[in-house]
Design a protein around this motif. Structure first.
Motif, PDB file in Angstrom:
ATOM      1  N   LEU A 176       0.834  -1.204   0.000  1.00  0.00           N
ATOM      2  CA  LEU A 176       0.000   0.000   0.000  1.00  0.00           C
ATOM      3  C   LEU A 176       0.867   1.252   0.000  1.00  0.00           C
ATOM      4  O   LEU A 176       0.577   2.232  -0.692  1.00  0.00           O
ATOM      5  CB  LEU A 176      -0.942  -0.002   1.203  1.00  0.00           C
ATOM      6  CG  LEU A 176      -1.828   1.247   1.377  1.00  0.00           C
ATOM      7  CD1 LEU A 176      -2.657   1.507   0.121  1.00  0.00           C
ATOM      8  CD2 LEU A 176      -2.715   1.107   2.607  1.00  0.00           C
ATOM      9  N   TYR A 177       1.934   1.234   0.782  1.00  0.00           N
ATOM     10  CA  TYR A 177       2.857   2.372   0.802  1.00  0.00           C
ATOM     11  C   TYR A 177       3.410   2.643  -0.600  1.00  0.00           C
ATOM     12  O   TYR A 177       3.443   3.789  -1.059  1.00  0.00           O
ATOM     13  CB  TYR A 177       4.001   2.104   1.776  1.00  0.00           C
ATOM     14  CG  TYR A 177       5.079   3.163   1.758  1.00  0.00           C
ATOM     15  CD1 TYR A 177       4.917   4.348   2.468  1.00  0.00           C
ATOM     16  CD2 TYR A 177       6.245   2.971   1.026  1.00  0.00           C
ATOM     17  CE1 TYR A 177       5.908   5.327   2.442  1.00  0.00           C
ATOM     18  CE2 TYR A 177       7.236   3.946   0.994  1.00  0.00           C
ATOM     19  CZ  TYR A 177       7.065   5.129   1.706  1.00  0.00           C
ATOM     20  OH  TYR A 177       8.028   6.091   1.661  1.00  0.00           O
ATOM     21  N   MET A 178       3.830   1.592  -1.288  1.00  0.00           N
ATOM     22  CA  MET A 178       4.403   1.753  -2.626  1.00  0.00           C
ATOM     23  C   MET A 178       3.347   2.261  -3.605  1.00  0.00           C
ATOM     24  O   MET A 178       3.632   3.113  -4.455  1.00  0.00           O
ATOM     25  CB  MET A 178       4.993   0.425  -3.093  1.00  0.00           C
ATOM     26  CG  MET A 178       5.867   0.530  -4.323  1.00  0.00           C
ATOM     27  SD  MET A 178       6.742  -1.039  -4.627  1.00  0.00           S
ATOM     28  CE  MET A 178       7.619  -0.612  -6.153  1.00  0.00           C
ATOM     29  N   THR A 179       2.120   1.763  -3.485  1.00  0.00           N
ATOM     30  CA  THR A 179       1.040   2.219  -4.355  1.00  0.00           C
ATOM     31  C   THR A 179       0.774   3.704  -4.145  1.00  0.00           C
ATOM     32  O   THR A 179       0.643   4.475  -5.114  1.00  0.00           O
ATOM     33  CB  THR A 179      -0.241   1.416  -4.084  1.00  0.00           C
ATOM     34  OG1 THR A 179       0.008   0.040  -4.362  1.00  0.00           O
ATOM     35  CG2 THR A 179      -1.392   1.904  -4.958  1.00  0.00           C
ATOM     36  N   LEU A 180       0.681   4.134  -2.893  1.00  0.00           N
ATOM     37  CA  LEU A 180       0.446   5.547  -2.611  1.00  0.00           C
ATOM     38  C   LEU A 180       1.606   6.416  -3.102  1.00  0.00           C
ATOM     39  O   LEU A 180       1.397   7.477  -3.699  1.00  0.00           O
ATOM     40  CB  LEU A 180       0.243   5.755  -1.108  1.00  0.00           C
ATOM     41  CG  LEU A 180      -1.043   5.186  -0.508  1.00  0.00           C
ATOM     42  CD1 LEU A 180      -1.003   5.308   1.017  1.00  0.00           C
ATOM     43  CD2 LEU A 180      -2.264   5.892  -1.070  1.00  0.00           C
ATOM     44  N   ALA A 181       2.834   5.958  -2.845  1.00  0.00           N
ATOM     45  CA  ALA A 181       4.005   6.752  -3.206  1.00  0.00           C
ATOM     46  C   ALA A 181       4.104   6.979  -4.710  1.00  0.00           C
ATOM     47  O   ALA A 181       4.535   8.050  -5.164  1.00  0.00           O
ATOM     48  CB  ALA A 181       5.269   6.076  -2.688  1.00  0.00           C
ATOM     49  N   LEU A 182       3.692   5.987  -5.486  1.00  0.00           N
ATOM     50  CA  LEU A 182       3.837   6.097  -6.943  1.00  0.00           C
ATOM     51  C   LEU A 182       2.564   6.530  -7.646  1.00  0.00           C
ATOM     52  O   LEU A 182       2.627   7.218  -8.679  1.00  0.00           O
ATOM     53  CB  LEU A 182       4.309   4.756  -7.523  1.00  0.00           C
ATOM     54  CG  LEU A 182       5.667   4.250  -7.040  1.00  0.00           C
ATOM     55  CD1 LEU A 182       6.010   2.935  -7.723  1.00  0.00           C
ATOM     56  CD2 LEU A 182       6.771   5.282  -7.289  1.00  0.00           C
ATOM     57  N   GLN A 183       1.396   6.157  -7.125  1.00  0.00           N
ATOM     58  CA  GLN A 183       0.161   6.331  -7.897  1.00  0.00           C
ATOM     59  C   GLN A 183      -0.935   7.121  -7.184  1.00  0.00           C
ATOM     60  O   GLN A 183      -2.054   7.179  -7.682  1.00  0.00           O
ATOM     61  CB  GLN A 183      -0.393   4.947  -8.283  1.00  0.00           C
ATOM     62  CG  GLN A 183       0.532   4.099  -9.132  1.00  0.00           C
ATOM     63  CD  GLN A 183       0.741   4.668 -10.546  1.00  0.00           C
ATOM     64  OE1 GLN A 183       0.086   5.625 -10.951  1.00  0.00           O
ATOM     65  NE2 GLN A 183       1.649   4.058 -11.290  1.00  0.00           N
ATOM     66  N   HIS A 184      -0.656   7.720  -6.032  1.00  0.00           N
ATOM     67  CA  HIS A 184      -1.684   8.543  -5.397  1.00  0.00           C
ATOM     68  C   HIS A 184      -2.177   9.580  -6.418  1.00  0.00           C
ATOM     69  O   HIS A 184      -1.374  10.211  -7.112  1.00  0.00           O
ATOM     70  CB  HIS A 184      -1.121   9.249  -4.162  1.00  0.00           C
ATOM     71  CG  HIS A 184      -2.154  10.038  -3.399  1.00  0.00           C
ATOM     72  ND1 HIS A 184      -2.512  11.319  -3.756  1.00  0.00           N
ATOM     73  CD2 HIS A 184      -2.909   9.719  -2.317  1.00  0.00           C
ATOM     74  CE1 HIS A 184      -3.436  11.764  -2.923  1.00  0.00           C
ATOM     75  NE2 HIS A 184      -3.704  10.814  -2.046  1.00  0.00           N
ATOM     76  N   PRO A 185      -3.511   9.756  -6.549  1.00  0.00           N
ATOM     77  CA  PRO A 185      -4.033  10.595  -7.639  1.00  0.00           C
ATOM     78  C   PRO A 185      -3.553  12.039  -7.622  1.00  0.00           C
ATOM     79  O   PRO A 185      -3.512  12.686  -8.674  1.00  0.00           O
ATOM     80  CB  PRO A 185      -5.552  10.511  -7.450  1.00  0.00           C
ATOM     81  CG  PRO A 185      -5.772   9.950  -6.092  1.00  0.00           C
ATOM     82  CD  PRO A 185      -4.588   9.124  -5.773  1.00  0.00           C
ATOM     83  N   ARG A 186      -3.155  12.542  -6.456  1.00  0.00           N
ATOM     84  CA  ARG A 186      -2.680  13.928  -6.399  1.00  0.00           C
ATOM     85  C   ARG A 186      -1.176  14.024  -6.147  1.00  0.00           C
ATOM     86  O   ARG A 186      -0.488  14.840  -6.768  1.00  0.00           O
ATOM     87  CB  ARG A 186      -3.427  14.689  -5.308  1.00  0.00           C
ATOM     88  CG  ARG A 186      -3.031  16.163  -5.221  1.00  0.00           C
ATOM     89  CD  ARG A 186      -3.879  16.906  -4.218  1.00  0.00           C
ATOM     90  NE  ARG A 186      -3.499  18.313  -4.148  1.00  0.00           N
ATOM     91  CZ  ARG A 186      -4.024  19.191  -3.309  1.00  0.00           C
ATOM     92  NH1 ARG A 186      -4.988  18.800  -2.466  1.00  0.00           N
ATOM     93  NH2 ARG A 186      -3.622  20.441  -3.291  1.00  0.00           N
ATOM     94  N   TYR A 187      -0.682  13.197  -5.243  1.00  0.00           N
ATOM     95  CA  TYR A 187       0.702  13.338  -4.801  1.00  0.00           C
ATOM     96  C   TYR A 187       1.632  12.236  -5.323  1.00  0.00           C
ATOM     97  O   TYR A 187       2.836  12.282  -5.058  1.00  0.00           O
ATOM     98  CB  TYR A 187       0.761  13.339  -3.268  1.00  0.00           C
ATOM     99  CG  TYR A 187      -0.038  14.435  -2.610  1.00  0.00           C
ATOM    100  CD1 TYR A 187       0.166  15.769  -2.940  1.00  0.00           C
ATOM    101  CD2 TYR A 187      -1.003  14.129  -1.646  1.00  0.00           C
ATOM    102  CE1 TYR A 187      -0.561  16.773  -2.326  1.00  0.00           C
ATOM    103  CE2 TYR A 187      -1.735  15.130  -1.021  1.00  0.00           C
ATOM    104  CZ  TYR A 187      -1.513  16.454  -1.372  1.00  0.00           C
ATOM    105  OH  TYR A 187      -2.233  17.442  -0.766  1.00  0.00           O
ATOM    106  N   GLY A 188       1.118  11.232  -6.014  1.00  0.00           N
ATOM    107  CA  GLY A 188       1.945  10.116  -6.448  1.00  0.00           C
ATOM    108  C   GLY A 188       3.035  10.537  -7.422  1.00  0.00           C
ATOM    109  O   GLY A 188       2.851  11.425  -8.259  1.00  0.00           O
TER     110      GLY A 188
END
Length: 362
Positions: free
Chosen positions: A22-34
């Motif tokens: 989940l951390y990796m998903t957020l870090a790379l693909q978060h819709p605003r900050y990824g």
């Protein structure tokens, strides 16, 4: 601290420790900050350089490989040429230029499709490939049916990883929590991990305390999808990435910023995250889907087998001394075992009727 760093801390405070995936998903693909949603990170001015950015020869040889395989498959019409993670479109630009000169029927018999999630990179790809009218997809599952000829260069390493750590109480999923000073750190989960949690591949029966086992479910789904399509409709896929042909036993997760490896738990959203690809798992999944697999082989030997030295000679012969030196340095970087030539591996997935493919020994 980045905005995403703060968001991740709030989520952990609210919901408890966070899985590494989940951390990796957020870090790379978060819709605003990824990272991939907001940045164009490739190139000398970015955070990393890929093989197509190093030398035009890389893309040219990959294009000729694809055209040769297409010709060996009896030149099927209505074929799909696809790149997953096309970056700035450099590889395909070089590949299609070589194809156009060597085997123009290939381009005329295919439609171009790109699997890309970044709107920033889609805009750059549209500019680089504008005469070819590519179609973009968020996922390989969205591709139309037909003979598939696919390239994935440094695509698999950025798909989220699930990590397991062996403790005195057995396997646990590796999580990310907060210490007393509100800093991120890796911790074992509290619940026992099961083989089902490792996406069907199982966890090693023998391990020492502290050993880490990595699984990339997205890689396995991607490979299963393309291998199934190729087994049913013919074609081939060329996967190029760094990794090994066996499990690792340690964490390969790392951050990359300004061409340097950094702590993966810092600069979330402002740095790239990658892991080594487990080619053993890739082979297993592709074969179980009915395809054949060749490789992996080191990128250096692979490019040698495709004729990189012949192309080097052709380019340097018509260049002045300064330009020839630049060409030599770039090609040497691709081939050098201490740089890209051994670290990067090349693996091919092909239809059951395929013979030995270029660049791979029988």
């Amino acid at each position: 601290m980045t905005p995403l760093d703060r968001l991740i801390r709030r989520l952990i405070t609210q919901d408890g420790p966070m899985p590494v995936s989940l951390y990796m998903t957020l870090a790379l693909q978060h819709p605003r900050y990824g990272y991939y949603r907001q940045a164009a990170p490739i190139g000398l001015a970015g955070d990393f350089v890929t093989a197509p950015e190093v030398s035009q020869v890389f893309g040219e040889l990959i294009g000729l490989w694809m055209a040769t395989v297409w010709a060996g498959a009896q030149r099927p019409g209505n074929s799909i040429m696809c790149e997953a993670g096309p970056g700035r479109g450099v590889l395909l630009s070089d590949a299609l230029r070589a194809i156009r000169q060597a085997l123009p029927d290939f381009e005329a018999s295919t439609t171009l499709h790109l699997v890309e999630s970044s709107e920033t990179l889609r805009a750059q790809q549209a500019e680089a490939l504008s005469p070819l009218a590519p179609t973009w997809h968020d996922s390989v599952e969205d591709l139309p049916e037909g003979p598939l000829f696919l390239i994935a260069n440094e695509f698999l390493d950025a798909l989220p990883v699930t990590q397991f750590i062996y403790t005195a109480d057995g396997w646990r999923e590796r999580m990310i929590g907060l210490d007393a000073e509100n800093q991120l750190l890796f911790i074992p989960g509290t619940a026992p991990a099961t083989s089902a949690a490792a996406n069907g591949l199982g966890l090693p029966n023998e391990a020492a305390v502290g050993d880490i086992h990595e699984v990339q479910p997205g890689v396995l789904s991607f490979v299963r999808e393309i291998a199934t399509r190729i087994a049913q409709h013919h074609g081939a896929a060329l996967l190029i990435d760094y990794g090994e042909n066996s499990p690792f036993g340690h964490s390969t997760l790392r951050g990359i910023r300004s061409h340097r490896i950094i702590n993966p738990l810092t600069n979330a959203g402002d740095s790239d995250l990658t892991v080594d690809v487990d080619f053993r798992a890739v082979r297993q999944v592709a074969r179980s889907a009915g395809a054949i697999v060749q490789g992996p082989v080191g990128m250096g030997p692979f490019l040698h087998a495709l004729g990189v030295e012949t192309r080097r000679t052709a380019l340097t012969k018509v260049a002045d001394a300064k330009r020839a030196a630049v060409v030599d340095q770039a090609i040497d970087r691709l081939l050098d075992p201490d740089r890209m030539g051994k670290i990067f591996k090349v693996l091919a997935i092909a239809a059951p009727s395929s013979g030995s493919l270029p660049g791979f020994s029988s």
